[in-house]
Design an enzyme around this catalytic site. Structure first.
Site: not given
Lengths: 403, 375
Positions: A139, A208
């Site tokens: 990322e 998450h």
């Protein structure tokens, strides 16, 4: 375009059959680049992109009053097309990719897999592997790569598979994305869009289910928006891509399957403006993203109890649309903020400070801010439910506020 | 057979690595870098600039060797030790100097400083303070170049990107992630490691499990080359090959240049670990590299091969000195940035500040707009 004003259709997270007619109730006489009249429904920006031919052709087809007003529901009820929120995002993305060949997407699984939430499905077959780039799981580096590409002339959209993964890219977002336009003395622009789903889902576990808007809030130089309906998802996606500023677009995991009828004509929304969901007189409720639906559910109960709440979806998390909010506060004198962000240092905290500083004299009561609890989202369903704000809490907060 | 020997004999005797013009260009560039950095140190101690200033003395061969091969459209991404990269790429010395002084005429309008040199005109993509931060940006610029060639089908879109960084960065995740992506997509980029053996006070040998950085290239599927970074001609040879390889579209290269910095990490670094008085082995190290000064080496080469005379080189020295004096004067006389510049350039599009199309804030926020001019 959403035409039927159904007021407070109870919307469950996974499907919304009734559409919330947001735009026809916008405040009139606002100085903006809209080509519409005082009903202020559609905002069309003449962008400074190179290729305006396609845009101008489509603008010839634009109907300024595509949004029906309260009385004219029957004639325009069948115009537009129905789709789900993730399809709306894809439509916006595709239209922009069609319009400007420099627009490209990069992220994990966006290409061949079609995106983990299917937002980029079919785009790789159409535009090729380089325009819809499948990146390795890095990322920080691919966000940095997006920034480098943006500096050198492309208009990338970086997808985080989950907003939480962008924490790994925080170095690049904070140091480079927000800063480079400034530290280079204005020489380089970074027209990047960083988007992804965040928020509390259905028992997805703590990592998450992060609510990260507040983490990015203080970074100078970036804009943040949160979409909540298919209509504003498509409009904000297009506006974000056309913007010269770096924009972070927050989506919500549970809202991807919302269905709504949106116009066939091209439209672009404004990144800095809030949306009036339901005008009212007694109290201003400010919200964004998924909490909008909890608020509308609570509003149904409140209306039955005789209250008249004004609901505004702030949409623009940075900068706040203090104009719309201010007009509302001056009318109702009471504010309730409902958000999913954390209590400490969240968007609500920031908004409370901004409203107090600017509109203190207009407030009859202290601002109440309902945010989710300062806990890592638990896995257990019951605990998870109590982490976020529920409609019952909103109802009792309004009742208390309006005493 | 005999003709082969004659051919080799003629070639070795007559083969010159550089012409006279090239030699003088290289010399001038290295002298500019060296004198500029010395002037920076002087100005710093006179209180004309503040903060962290990282000087490049001793490493000029790497910057000159690589950057003088680039076209104007090629990109360079650097670190905080970026003054000389900026100068080699073509940014005028007066703009760099006034940026260091924090004046409004600096290349970044005084908003960047020593560690953030940018130039759109010369395609210098910065100047980054955190190590490794520039490598993904360089990868992005290389990606942009490949995109323009393959998607937009622009003819002649073969810009190469050079990413400069140090030995300390080679232990950082961003380095490895970008090596992977660059090799995967065959991006036109050259990763140049300026291994000067020290990351502030941390010796490269104490920080790295396998100190041979060039070996890490083949692990990702790209060639890894080790070169003597104190010899500008050797660096040039390697640079030529790596840059042309990238331009042809064959992919990235990792080049490790063994070099040394004569001064401390920054002007604020007391550089005690390498103090000649203290640890003897490190003093020997410093003396060893001082004897391999790249400028002295190039001078010797030019004299030995009769490419330049003493007077010509002295003329160049004088020219650079005058250039720098003029640069300092320009920087001194430049105005400081006014208050109205504070909020400019935060957003490319001022709507990000909540400013409407009429140029005023859509909601007058007294705290926010107090004392500042309209953007």
């Amino acid at each position: 375009m959403a035409t039927l004003f159904q007021g407070v259709g109870a919307v469950t997270p996974f499907s919304a059959s009734s559409s919330l007619d947001s735009n026809k109730l916008l405040l009139p006489s606002r100085k903006s680049l809209s080509i519409s009249d005082s009903r202020g429904s559609i905002f069309v920006y003449r962008s400074d992109a190179l290729n305006l031919k396609a845009a101008t052709r489509k603008q010839d087809l634009l109907i300024p009053n595509a949004v029906a007003t309260k009385g004219e529901t029957s004639t325009s009820a069948k115009s537009g097309h129905e789709l789900l929120l993730f399809e709306a995002l894809r439509e916006g993305l595709e239209e922009e990719m069609e319009r400007d060949p420099r627009v490209c997407v990069m992220g994990e699984d966006v290409g061949h897999y079609g995106g983990s939430y299917k937002v980029t499905k079919g785009l790789a077959e159409k535009y090729g592997d380089l325009r819809v780039l499948d990146t390795p799981i890095a990322e920080n580096s691919f966000t940095g790569m997006g920034i480098g590409a943006a500096m050198t002339g492309l208009r990338p959209i970086v997808e985080g598979m989950n907003m939480g993964f962008l924490l790994l890219a925080f170095n690049q977002i904070s140091n480079n994305c927000g800063m480079l336009h400034y530290t280079s003395g204005g020489q380089f622009t970074i027209p990047i869009v960083i988007r992804g789903p965040g928020g509390v889902g259905r028992q997805l576990g703590a990592e998450h289910s992060q609510r990260l808007e507040s983490y990015f809030q203080s970074i100078p130089g970036i804009q943040m928006v949160a979409c909540s309906t298919p209509y504003n998802a498509k409009g904000l996606m297009k506006a974000a891509i056309r913007s010269e500023n770096p924009v972070i677009l927050f989506e919500h995991v549970l809202l991807y399957n919302l269905k709504e009828r949106i116009p066939d004509e091209e439209y672009v929304l404004s990144l800095e403006e809030a949306e009036m969901v339901r005008p009212g007189e007694h109290v201003t409720i400010l919200t964004y993203s998924r909490m909008r639906y909890h608020v509308m559910q609570a509003a149904k109960t409140l209306v039955n109890k005789g209250y008249d709440p004004e609901v505004i979806d702030i949409r623009s998390l940075k900068p706040f649309d203090l104009y719309t909010i201010g007009c509302s506060v001056k009318k109702t004198h009471r504010v309730l903020i409902v958000e999913e962000c954390m209590r400490t240092g969240g968007i609500g905290a920031s908004l409370t400070a901004a409203i107090t500083e600017n509109f203190h004299d207009y407030l009859d009561a202290p601002i109440v801010c309902l945010s989710s609890q300062d806990v890592p989202t638990p896995y257990a369903g019951t605990l998870e439910e109590w982490t976020v704000v529920q409609p019952a809490q909103i109802v009792s907060a309004v009742e208390q506020l309006c005493q | 057979m005999i003709f082969d020997y004659i051919e080799i004999f003629i070639l070795t005797f007559c083969e010159q690595l550089i012409t006279k013009e090239e030699g003088l260009v290289l010399y001038e560039d290295m002298i500019l870098g060296r004198f500029f950095e010395d002037m920076c140190a002087q100005m710093y101690y006179r209180g004309k600039m503040f903060g962290f200033v990282h000087l490049y003395n001793g490493q000029e061969a790497v910057s000159t060797g690589f950057i003088k091969f680039l076209k104007k459209e090629d990109y360079v991404v650097s670190t905080y030790r970026d003054h000389v990269h900026a100068l080699s790429k073509g940014v005028p010395a007066r703009e760099v100097m006034s940026e260091l002084f924090g004046k409004a005429t600096g290349c970044c309008r005084g908003q960047g400083g020593s560690m953030h040199m940018f130039s759109k005109q010369h395609n210098l993509l910065g100047g980054f303070a955190f190590i490794g931060e520039g490598i993904p940006v360089a990868t992005g610029a290389a990606f942009s170049s490949k995109y323009r060639r393959e998607v937009l089908k622009e003819p002649g879109a073969d810009e190469v990107t050079l990413a400069f960084f140090g030995d300390g960065t080679c232990n950082n995740g961003q380095f490895y992630e970008c090596l992977n992506m660059a090799a995967l997509w065959k991006l036109p980029i050259v990763f140049v490691v300026e291994n000067n053996l020290w990351a502030i006070g941390m010796s490269h040998l104490r920080a790295t499990s396998d100190p041979q950085i060039w070996k890490k290239g083949p692990a990702f599927g790209m060639p890894g080359i080790h070169v003597d970074g104190m010899d500008v001609l050797k660096v040039r040879e390697v640079a030529k090959e790596a840059i042309e390889r990238a331009r042809r579209g064959e992919g990235p290269t990792l080049v490790e240049c063994e070099t040394y910095r004569f001064r401390g990490h920054s002007l604020a670094d007391p550089d005690e670990l390498r103090d000649p008085e203290s640890v003897s082995s490190l003093a020997a190290e410093k003396a060893h590299y001082a004897g391999r000064d790249p400028i002295t080496a190039l001078k010797k080469y030019l004299f030995d091969n009769k490419l330049a005379s003493e007077q010509e080189l002295k003329a160049i020295d004088k020219k650079i000195e005058e250039l720098l004096d003029e640069a300092v004067e320009f920087a001194d006389e430049s105005p400081l940035p006014p208050r109205s510049q504070l909020l400019e350039n935060v957003f490319a599009d001022p709507k990000g500040f909540g400013i409407g199309p009429d140029g005023k804030y859509r909601c007058e926020d007294p705290k926010f707009t107090q004392g500042t001019a309209h953007v």
